[in-house]
Structure formats: C-alpha cells, structure tokens
Design a protein around this motif. Sequence first.
Motif, PDB file in Angstrom:
ATOM      1  N   ARG A 103      -1.524 -14.240  -7.076  1.00 45.34           N
ATOM      2  CA  ARG A 103      -1.128 -13.846  -8.437  1.00 45.34           C
ATOM      3  C   ARG A 103       0.224 -13.146  -8.426  1.00 45.34           C
ATOM      4  O   ARG A 103       1.050 -13.360  -9.303  1.00 45.34           O
ATOM      5  N   LEU A 104       0.425 -12.295  -7.440  1.00 45.07           N
ATOM      6  CA  LEU A 104       1.699 -11.561  -7.378  1.00 45.07           C
ATOM      7  C   LEU A 104       2.859 -12.503  -7.070  1.00 45.07           C
ATOM      8  O   LEU A 104       4.005 -12.213  -7.415  1.00 45.07           O
ATOM      9  N   ASN A 105       2.559 -13.648  -6.429  1.00 44.65           N
ATOM     10  CA  ASN A 105       3.621 -14.598  -6.092  1.00 44.65           C
ATOM     11  C   ASN A 105       3.962 -15.542  -7.240  1.00 44.65           C
ATOM     12  O   ASN A 105       4.930 -16.289  -7.156  1.00 44.65           O
ATOM     13  N   GLN A 106       3.134 -15.533  -8.303  1.00 46.34           N
ATOM     14  CA  GLN A 106       3.460 -16.357  -9.480  1.00 46.34           C
ATOM     15  C   GLN A 106       4.481 -15.593 -10.310  1.00 46.34           C
ATOM     16  O   GLN A 106       4.314 -14.399 -10.549  1.00 46.34           O
ATOM     17  N   HIS A 107       5.514 -16.278 -10.768  1.00 44.46           N
ATOM     18  CA  HIS A 107       6.607 -15.541 -11.406  1.00 44.46           C
ATOM     19  C   HIS A 107       6.442 -15.330 -12.901  1.00 44.46           C
ATOM     20  O   HIS A 107       6.878 -14.338 -13.440  1.00 44.46           O
ATOM     21  N   ASN A 108       5.805 -16.291 -13.593  1.00 44.78           N
ATOM     22  CA  ASN A 108       5.758 -16.230 -15.064  1.00 44.78           C
ATOM     23  C   ASN A 108       4.541 -15.460 -15.564  1.00 44.78           C
ATOM     24  O   ASN A 108       3.760 -15.944 -16.356  1.00 44.78           O
ATOM     25  N   GLN A 109       4.363 -14.234 -15.089  1.00 46.03           N
ATOM     26  CA  GLN A 109       3.180 -13.499 -15.531  1.00 46.03           C
ATOM     27  C   GLN A 109       3.565 -12.243 -16.310  1.00 46.03           C
ATOM     28  O   GLN A 109       4.660 -11.740 -16.190  1.00 46.03           O
ATOM     29  N   SER A 110       2.618 -11.789 -17.118  1.00 44.95           N
ATOM     30  CA  SER A 110       2.889 -10.604 -17.915  1.00 44.95           C
ATOM     31  C   SER A 110       2.809  -9.362 -17.035  1.00 44.95           C
ATOM     32  O   SER A 110       2.245  -9.369 -15.951  1.00 44.95           O
ATOM     33  N   HIS A 111       3.372  -8.284 -17.526  1.00 50.90           N
ATOM     34  CA  HIS A 111       3.365  -7.022 -16.795  1.00 50.90           C
ATOM     35  C   HIS A 111       1.934  -6.561 -16.509  1.00 50.90           C
ATOM     36  O   HIS A 111       1.627  -6.064 -15.443  1.00 50.90           O
ATOM     37  N   VAL A 112       1.058  -6.760 -17.509  1.00 44.34           N
ATOM     38  CA  VAL A 112      -0.335  -6.308 -17.374  1.00 44.34           C
ATOM     39  C   VAL A 112      -1.024  -7.024 -16.215  1.00 44.34           C
ATOM     40  O   VAL A 112      -1.671  -6.412 -15.377  1.00 44.34           O
ATOM     41  N   ASP A 113      -0.848  -8.345 -16.135  1.00 43.61           N
ATOM     42  CA  ASP A 113      -1.475  -9.106 -15.055  1.00 43.61           C
ATOM     43  C   ASP A 113      -0.912  -8.695 -13.699  1.00 43.61           C
ATOM     44  O   ASP A 113      -1.631  -8.662 -12.714  1.00 43.61           O
ATOM     45  N   PHE A 114       0.385  -8.398 -13.685  1.00 40.13           N
ATOM     46  CA  PHE A 114       1.052  -8.015 -12.447  1.00 40.13           C
ATOM     47  C   PHE A 114       0.447  -6.709 -11.923  1.00 40.13           C
ATOM     48  O   PHE A 114       0.079  -6.591 -10.766  1.00 40.13           O
ATOM     49  N   LYS A 115       0.311  -5.744 -12.827  1.00 36.35           N
ATOM     50  CA  LYS A 115      -0.252  -4.435 -12.460  1.00 36.35           C
ATOM     51  C   LYS A 115      -1.698  -4.600 -11.970  1.00 36.35           C
ATOM     52  O   LYS A 115      -2.108  -3.986 -10.993  1.00 36.35           O
ATOM     53  N   ARG A 116      -2.440  -5.445 -12.678  1.00 37.43           N
ATOM     54  CA  ARG A 116      -3.842  -5.681 -12.318  1.00 37.43           C
ATOM     55  C   ARG A 116      -3.946  -6.289 -10.910  1.00 37.43           C
ATOM     56  O   ARG A 116      -4.775  -5.892 -10.103  1.00 37.43           O
ATOM     57  N   ALA A 117      -3.067  -7.256 -10.642  1.00 38.58           N
ATOM     58  CA  ALA A 117      -3.086  -7.902  -9.325  1.00 38.58           C
ATOM     59  C   ALA A 117      -2.673  -6.904  -8.242  1.00 38.58           C
ATOM     60  O   ALA A 117      -3.220  -6.913  -7.134  1.00 38.58           O
ATOM     61  N   GLU A 118      -1.723  -6.043  -8.577  1.00 41.63           N
ATOM     62  CA  GLU A 118      -1.266  -5.051  -7.598  1.00 41.63           C
ATOM     63  C   GLU A 118      -2.407  -4.081  -7.239  1.00 41.63           C
ATOM     64  O   GLU A 118      -2.608  -3.739  -6.077  1.00 41.63           O
ATOM     65  N   LEU A 119      -3.175  -3.677  -8.251  1.00 39.47           N
ATOM     66  CA  LEU A 119      -4.304  -2.765  -8.006  1.00 39.47           C
ATOM     67  C   LEU A 119      -5.395  -3.476  -7.193  1.00 39.47           C
ATOM     68  O   LEU A 119      -5.985  -2.885  -6.294  1.00 39.47           O
ATOM     69  N   ALA A 120      -5.640  -4.748  -7.510  1.00 43.80           N
ATOM     70  CA  ALA A 120      -6.651  -5.523  -6.765  1.00 43.80           C
ATOM     71  C   ALA A 120      -6.223  -5.636  -5.300  1.00 43.80           C
ATOM     72  O   ALA A 120      -7.053  -5.520  -4.386  1.00 43.80           O
ATOM     73  N   LEU A 121      -4.922  -5.846  -5.075  1.00 41.91           N
ATOM     74  CA  LEU A 121      -4.399  -5.942  -3.706  1.00 41.91           C
ATOM     75  C   LEU A 121      -4.607  -4.619  -2.967  1.00 41.91           C
ATOM     76  O   LEU A 121      -5.040  -4.591  -1.815  1.00 41.91           O
ATOM     77  N   ARG A 122      -4.321  -3.518  -3.652  1.00 43.82           N
ATOM     78  CA  ARG A 122      -4.480  -2.208  -3.007  1.00 43.82           C
ATOM     79  C   ARG A 122      -5.950  -1.914  -2.694  1.00 43.82           C
ATOM     80  O   ARG A 122      -6.266  -1.352  -1.646  1.00 43.82           O
TER      81      ARG A 122
END
Length: 134
Positions: A103-122
């Motif tokens: 998800r983090l490697n997909q470029h066309n994503q919203s800020h919300v999804d990015f943050k969510r993926a970052e938290l899931a990764l952590r």
Amino acid sequence: MKTVNVSIVTPDGPVYNSEVEMVSTKAMSGELGILPGHVPMVAPLAIGAVRLQKDGNTDLVAVSGGFLEVRPDKVTILAQTAEKANEIDIDRAIEAKKRAEERLNQHNQSHVDFKRAELALRRAMNRLNVAQFK
Ligand code: ATP
C-alpha cells in the motif's frame, strides 16, 4: 528487591498481570522506565514493546498504543491490542507487513490511507521484533 504490580489489559480482556522489578515502555514522549514507588502519572503509549523485568528475566509484550497509568504500587497499561511474545503469529505479522508495504508503494493514494498503512506497518514490525524474544 521491591516490585510493582503490572497489569496489561485490552478491550478483549487481560493479557498480562505480574509483579515486576521494572517496566519499560515507549510513551509518545519517548522511552519510559518505571520502578516501584514511581510518582503517579498518566502517559499515552506509542506502538512498541513493553519490557517487564523480574529475577533476571525479561518478558516482552507488543502493544499498539493506549495509555499507561502509574501509581506507586501499580502500573496499568490499557492497550488497543497487546500480545505476549509467545502468542504472536509470525506468519500473520509477515503478511500484514507485506500488505502495508504494498500500500505504501502505491502512489495514487489519499493521505488517510497512507497514514493507515504506515500504522499497520509499524504494528507488524513491532510484533516481529517482539516475537524474536519468545
Ligand atoms: P492484521 O492485518 O493481521 O489483522 P493488524 O495490525 O491490523 O493485523 P490489529 O487490528 O492490531 O491487527 O489487531 C486485531 C487483533 O488481532 C488483536 O486482538 C490483536 O491482538 C490480534 N493480532 C494481530 N496481529 C497478530 C499477530 N501477528 N499475532 C497474534 N495476534 C495478532
């Protein structure tokens, strides 16, 4: 050696309860080390490991945020999720890490999804880190 009672609870129930000589964890403000007799305080917790030391042994519990409440004879951790090192499903955490990275490697994503993926990764990386100590 003096001890303090530590209880880790989640919305699903208690995960850990024991007398320990020291508890260290990751608060939003940085690493915290709590000894018996600590002054009362409340602190928000980050995604991280809770280290519980007693008789030369260290137990590890992975928590994904929550609150720490300290009283001189009792430490309560109210965590969103908490798993002891030996309860962590490593394959599940590896899959969660992969999904989050994709998800983090997909470029066309919203800020919300990015943050969510970052938290899931952590969360996944924290579980894999803690699982090494089982
Ligand atoms: P997943 O995508 O694998 O569900 P997640 O980080 O989104 O991971 P959470 O929402 O943090 O999962 O947790 C949901 C529930 O599953 C909690 O009860 C948590 O303790 C448990 N859990 C999550 N991942 C693991 C794991 N790898 N091993 C054991 N329990 C887990």
